[in-house]
Every structure is written in structure tokens, then in C-alpha cells.
Scaffold this motif. Structure first.
Motif, PDB file in Angstrom:
ATOM      1  N   THR A 166       0.833  -1.203   0.000  1.00  0.00           N
ATOM      2  CA  THR A 166       0.000   0.000   0.000  1.00  0.00           C
ATOM      3  C   THR A 166       0.870   1.256   0.000  1.00  0.00           C
ATOM      4  O   THR A 166       2.016   1.231   0.460  1.00  0.00           O
ATOM      5  CB  THR A 166      -0.918   0.055   1.239  1.00  0.00           C
ATOM      6  N   THR A 167       0.320   2.341  -0.510  1.00  0.00           N
ATOM      7  CA  THR A 167       1.028   3.626  -0.509  1.00  0.00           C
ATOM      8  C   THR A 167       1.302   4.084   0.918  1.00  0.00           C
ATOM      9  O   THR A 167       2.343   4.694   1.198  1.00  0.00           O
ATOM     10  CB  THR A 167       0.191   4.680  -1.261  1.00  0.00           C
ATOM     11  N   LYS A 168       0.390   3.778   1.825  1.00  0.00           N
ATOM     12  CA  LYS A 168       0.554   4.154   3.241  1.00  0.00           C
ATOM     13  C   LYS A 168       1.821   3.529   3.825  1.00  0.00           C
ATOM     14  O   LYS A 168       2.520   4.144   4.637  1.00  0.00           O
ATOM     15  CB  LYS A 168      -0.676   3.707   4.037  1.00  0.00           C
ATOM     16  N   GLU A 169       2.154   2.319   3.389  1.00  0.00           N
ATOM     17  CA  GLU A 169       3.368   1.657   3.864  1.00  0.00           C
ATOM     18  C   GLU A 169       4.628   2.330   3.319  1.00  0.00           C
ATOM     19  O   GLU A 169       5.658   2.380   3.993  1.00  0.00           O
ATOM     20  CB  GLU A 169       3.370   0.185   3.424  1.00  0.00           C
ATOM     21  N   VAL A 170       4.531   2.865   2.112  1.00  0.00           N
ATOM     22  CA  VAL A 170       5.695   3.478   1.454  1.00  0.00           C
ATOM     23  C   VAL A 170       6.056   4.824   2.073  1.00  0.00           C
ATOM     24  O   VAL A 170       7.240   5.134   2.281  1.00  0.00           O
ATOM     25  CB  VAL A 170       5.419   3.674  -0.058  1.00  0.00           C
TER      26      VAL A 170
END
Length: 372
Positions: A204-208
Motif C-alpha cells: 500500500t502507498t501508506k506503507e511506502v
């Protein structure tokens, strides 16, 4: 008679942005930008590039019709820190009339002379993450969202006006079926054990997002030795983070970290948005965003956008870890073609990275330089 006018208002800048839409109408290789994104790029209140740069946008008129455009740019970090007394030009498009080209470039010369600069170079943007170069080969290949497309006569105009080639860039492609894991699997295992490294993947983008600042720091370190490189500021990091990271499928962002969780290498791959942008015709709404979303999740063509390795780990085969992770992801996604962004022709180290995949150079581009 040719008249040059500076584009200042939103309406004038929109005209400036839309000119290539008419110049390349029905051209199946030109890829249009999103108009709203370009307006934001040219907005001095939104684009942090203007913290260390100034730019002026000019439109050429002939018989009350727009016949060309150019941006005159000074990157003050480059001038003051790198001691490169250069005025840049970019976002250049023109009809096949060398007098129009000459009149547009004269505005760039005026800016350079006014600031005691010594030469002009382009086409290029504000920074190293902007588009660069005029296309000299590959006119029958579709463009990308991160390169400029142009007619063959652009280079002819520059040559006739006394310009010389300054930097040469190559763009290559190879089918995914050329990627044989035996070329990097053994090195992948060996390098991970020897240097206690591990890959970092995302869903997910949130993890990046928590890692992005470190990635840009590493980008600055990785490319610091290049004479033309200007580091990205903290404000620019925030801007690029918001503008680009959410655009990229997080599964195509790969990091390598050491035992202390320091990032020592990274790579960003983008799906090809070319056909989606052509269908969008410069607008996100009402349906443009749907074409882009489909490309983000379903495109079988991948563009290697950025790759960076910490200086302490260069020449230690760390990229084998990155290639191994991409191989697994691409195989799962059914990727068909891989493309490389413009890379300096004399950057042999980067070209050697790809040699086992038998890439084919399908486009060439260059910047042109002239002394003032």
C-alpha cells in the motif's frame, strides 16, 4: 510578423500548455500531459522548484495564431553551488519555421545576458527529475509521461542556429522474457548474506510514505558525483512525495536495507500511462482518471524510472536484490515489456546494469548548447 508574449495569467499559461495539443493533433506517438498538472508545475506558489529557480514562459504568435512556446529558466542552485553559468530552456515546441525558433530563443538569451550567464542549454526542466532532451531518433515510438516528444526538425533548427550537442541520452527497451533469473539469483543470495541486506516490499502507498524522505536522501547521495546533478531540497521532497508517489503502484517500489534498517538502494518502476494519457486528452475528468487508474493497476508495460545505490554499496551487486524482487513481482503481474528512461549515453555503469537483458536502444535524445 512574429510576436513574442510572456504568459503570466492562468488563461495565458493554459494557452501555452495547450499549444502542443494542436501541433501534434492526430500524432499517435505524442503523449499529452494533464493540463491541471502542468499549470501546477508552472505555479510559483505551488512548485518548490521556484525556491531556487526563476522561469518565464513565452508564446510566439504569427498572424494572430500561436506558433511556438518556450520556457527560459535559471536554476540558481546550479549557478551558485555548481558554478555553472547556464541559462536553461525547456517546454519548447514550435512549427517548422526557424525564424520562430530564433525569436523564442532570443528571450532565453536576454535572461542569460541580464544575469551575466555564459551559455544556454536545453531542452531541460527545472531539476534532474524533470524532462530532458530533444528527440533525435525514435519518432515512430510512443512517448512516455516523463519525456518530451518532438518533430525531427527541432534538432535541425538548433544545428542551423549554431548549437552543438552537449549531452546525449539513450532510451532502451527489452521484453520481460529476456530476463533470466540465473543472471541474478546467485548474486542475490550471496550479497544478502555477505552484507546482511534484505529487500523491502510494499502493498500500500501508506506503507511506502514513511520511507520516502530517506529514499530522496539516498537519491541525493547516489547521484552527487554527477557534474550536472543538483540535490533535491526538503521542500521539493514533500512536493514530489505528494505529486508522484501516490501515482505509482506501491508494489513497483523496491528498497534494500541493511541490518540497522538503513536504506542502501532503491528503485521506482512506473506502469506506462502513455495510452491512458492519450485517451484522457489532457483532462482528469470526467473519465481521464479512470483511464489512468486502469493503467496503474493493469498495464503490462513497465518503465524503470529511478534506481539509486548508496556510494558505499556501489559495485557490490546490490542491484541483484532489486532485480530479483522485480522479477518475482513482474512474473506475478504478467508484465510483457520493460522500458528505461533517458540515461546519459556515457554513463557506462548504468548501461552495464542491464546488459544481461539484451536491451535495444529505441530512442536517442540530446541537449543542445550555445555560448552567449
Amino acid at each position: 510578423m512574429i510576436t513574442i508574449k510572456e504568459a503570466k495569467t492562468k488563461s495565458e499559461l493554459t494557452d501555452y500548455i495547450k499549444f502542443p495539443f494542436s501541433l501534434y493533433k492526430n500524432n499517435k506517438y505524442w503523449v499529452p500531459p494533464i493540463i491541471a498538472d502542468e499549470l501546477e508545475t508552472f505555479d510559483k506558489t505551488k512548485n518548490p522548484a521556484f525556491e531556487n529557480a526563476e522561469a518565464y514562459f513565452y508564446i510566439a504568435y504569427k498572424n494572430n495564431e500561436i506558433v511556438g512556446r518556450i520556457a527560459a529558466i535559471i536554476n540558481w542552485s546550479e549557478v551558485k553551488e555548481k558554478q555553472k553559468k547556464k541559462v536553461r530552456f525547456g517546454w519548447f515546441d514550435v512549427i517548422d519555421d526557424i525564424e520562430v525558433t530564433k525569436a523564442l530563443l532570443e528571450k532565453v538569451y536576454e535572461l542569460g545576458r541580464k544575469n551575466n550567464l555564459e551559455h544556454v542549454e536545453g531542452p531541460m526542466g527545472f531539476s534532474n527529475l524533470d524532462k530532458v532532451g530533444v528527440l533525435t531518433e525514435g519518432f515512430d515510438e510512443i512517448g512516455t509521461m516523463i519525456t518530451w516528444y518532438n518533430h525531427p526538425y527541432y534538432a535541425t533548427h538548433f544545428e542551423q542556429l549554431g548549437y552543438s550537442v552537449e549531452k546525449k541520452y539513450l532510451e532502451s527497451k527489452f521484453p520481460f522474457e529476456n530476463v533470466k533469473p540465473e543472471f541474478f539469483e546467485k548474486a542475490n543470495d550471496l550479497v544478502k548474506r555477505r552484507y546482511q541486506l534484505s529487500p523491502l516490499n510494499f502493498k500500500t502507498t501508506k506503507e511506502v510514505m514513511p520511507h520516502v524522505d530517506k529514499m530522496f536522501d539516498l537519491f541525493n547521495e547516489s547521484y552527487a558525483s554527477l557534474s550536472s546533478f543538483v540535490a533535491i531540497s526538503d521542500v521539493q521532497k514533500e512536493y514530489f512525495k505528494k505529486k508522484y508517489i501516490s501515482f505509482i503502484n506501491p508494489e513497483f517500489i523496491k528498497f534494500v536495507e541493511d541490518k540497522d534498517h538503513n536504506i542502501v538502494a532503491f528503485s521506482i518502476v512506473m506502469p506506462s500511462f502513455s495510452e491512458a494519457l492519450q485517451k484522457s486528452k489532457g483532462k482528469l475528468f470526467p473519465f481521464g482518471f479512470l483511464h489512468l487508474l486502469k493503467a496503474k493497476n493493469q498495464s503490462k508495460d513497465m518503465i524503470f524510472y529511478l534506481i539509486g545505490v548508496h556510494p558505499d554499496y556501489q559495485n557490490k551487486a546490490v542491484t541483484a536484490i532489486i532485480f530479483n524482487e522485480y522479477y518475482l513481482t513482474f512474473k506475478e503481474k504478467g508484465v510483457i515489456n520493460c522500458f528505461r528512461t533517458p540515461e546519459l549515453a556515457d554513463n557506462l555503469a548504468i548501461h552495464n546494469l542491464w546488459k544481461h537483458f539484451n536491451p535495444v536502444v529505441h530512442k536517442r535524445r540530446c541537449t543542445f548548447l550555445k555560448n552567449l
